[in-house]
Scaffold this active site. Structure first.
Site, PDB file in Angstrom:
ATOM      1  N   LYS A 111      56.274 -26.186 -73.774  1.00 60.62           N
ATOM      2  CA  LYS A 111      54.840 -26.317 -74.117  1.00 60.62           C
ATOM      3  C   LYS A 111      54.620 -27.559 -74.742  1.00 60.62           C
ATOM      4  CE  LYS A 111      51.373 -23.643 -76.759  1.00 60.62           C
ATOM      5  NZ  LYS A 111      51.295 -22.497 -77.628  1.00 60.62           N
ATOM      6  N   HIS A 113      52.015 -28.740 -76.591  1.00 58.41           N
ATOM      7  CA  HIS A 113      50.963 -28.514 -77.493  1.00 58.41           C
ATOM      8  C   HIS A 113      51.142 -27.181 -78.266  1.00 58.41           C
ATOM      9  CE1 HIS A 113      49.489 -25.710 -74.358  1.00 58.41           C
ATOM     10  NE2 HIS A 113      48.898 -24.991 -75.423  1.00 58.41           N
TER      11      HIS A 113
END
Length: 230
Positions: A111, A113
């Protein structure tokens, strides 16, 4: 240290699990193509433990096998994707039994963010028990081992629902050992299994379902051809 229950208790647990898996439609007999391209007379699909009642019962089998195996662990890890649900459910059941342990799991892709990274849940620390459904080639376990080691923790054991006890494939070729044997002997991890193919065969030998002997012949022929000996 043995990772199995005493023979009589383990056999009873395994038989109950085979019955449960059949009743849930998770264990089926017929003609199926495995990932290795083999024509298998049976198929185990843990994704069909697909409601709260089934998942809760499944977690009981895992927790019972884990606790009575005596395997040491500080936390659980669930490999994406099925292992995520399994590790979560087993953590809940262990807490119900009086042992609350942290758990974590991985994403298939990192991921970029929020908190970022590939790992979700508690920080990986101490001895880690990997929870998954089955081991076909040990690929998911090796990936989990790498993630756990990168985090500074120790991959110590694996818990699976069923050991198919059949030859693994490496570079498209059959080898004498099974995936479970490879994890134990080559990777040095303990392995806790709820059931094995031998338990399925014993269930069929008892004639506990329609066409049991017909299925038994096919399963035994498959075991004779692909059963691990290493």
């Amino acid at each position: 240290m043995s990772t199995l229950l005493p023979d009589t208790t383990r056999a009873e647990l395994a038989r109950e699990f085979v019955t449960f898996a059949l009743d849930s439609g998770v264990l089926r007999f017929g003609e199926f193509t495995t990932k290795a391209g083999r024509q298998s007379p049976y198929f185990f699909n843990a994704g069909l433990f697909d409601d709260g009642g089934k998942l809760g019962r499944l977690a009981q089998f895992y927790a019972h096998a884990i606790v009575h195996s005596g395997v040491e662990f500080d936390m659980l890890f669930g490999p994406a994707y099925k292992g995520i649900v399994l590790a979560s459910a087993v953590a809940i059941e262990l807490a119900r039994l009086g042992r609350s342990v942290p758990f974590a799991y991985n994403r298939k892709e990192a991921k970029d963010h929020g908190e970022g990274g590939r790992l979700v849940g508690a920080p990986l620390r101490g001895k880690v028990l990997i929870v998954d459904d089955v081991m076909s080639a040990g690929t998911a376990v090796r990936e989990s081992i790498a993630l756990i080691q990168e985090a500074g923790a120790t991959p110590h054991a694996v818990a699976v629902a069923i050991d198919r006890q059949e030859k693994a494939t490496e570079n498209g070729r059959d080898v004498d050992h099974s995936a479970v044997q490879y994890v134990r002997q080559q990777l040095g991890l303990e392995v806790v299994t709820i059931s094995q193919l031998d338990d399925v065969i014993r269930y069929l030998q008892d004639g506990a379902m329609p066409d049991a002997l017909q299925h038994l012949g096919r399963v035994e022929a498959y075991r004779s051809r692909y059963g691990a000996t290493g």
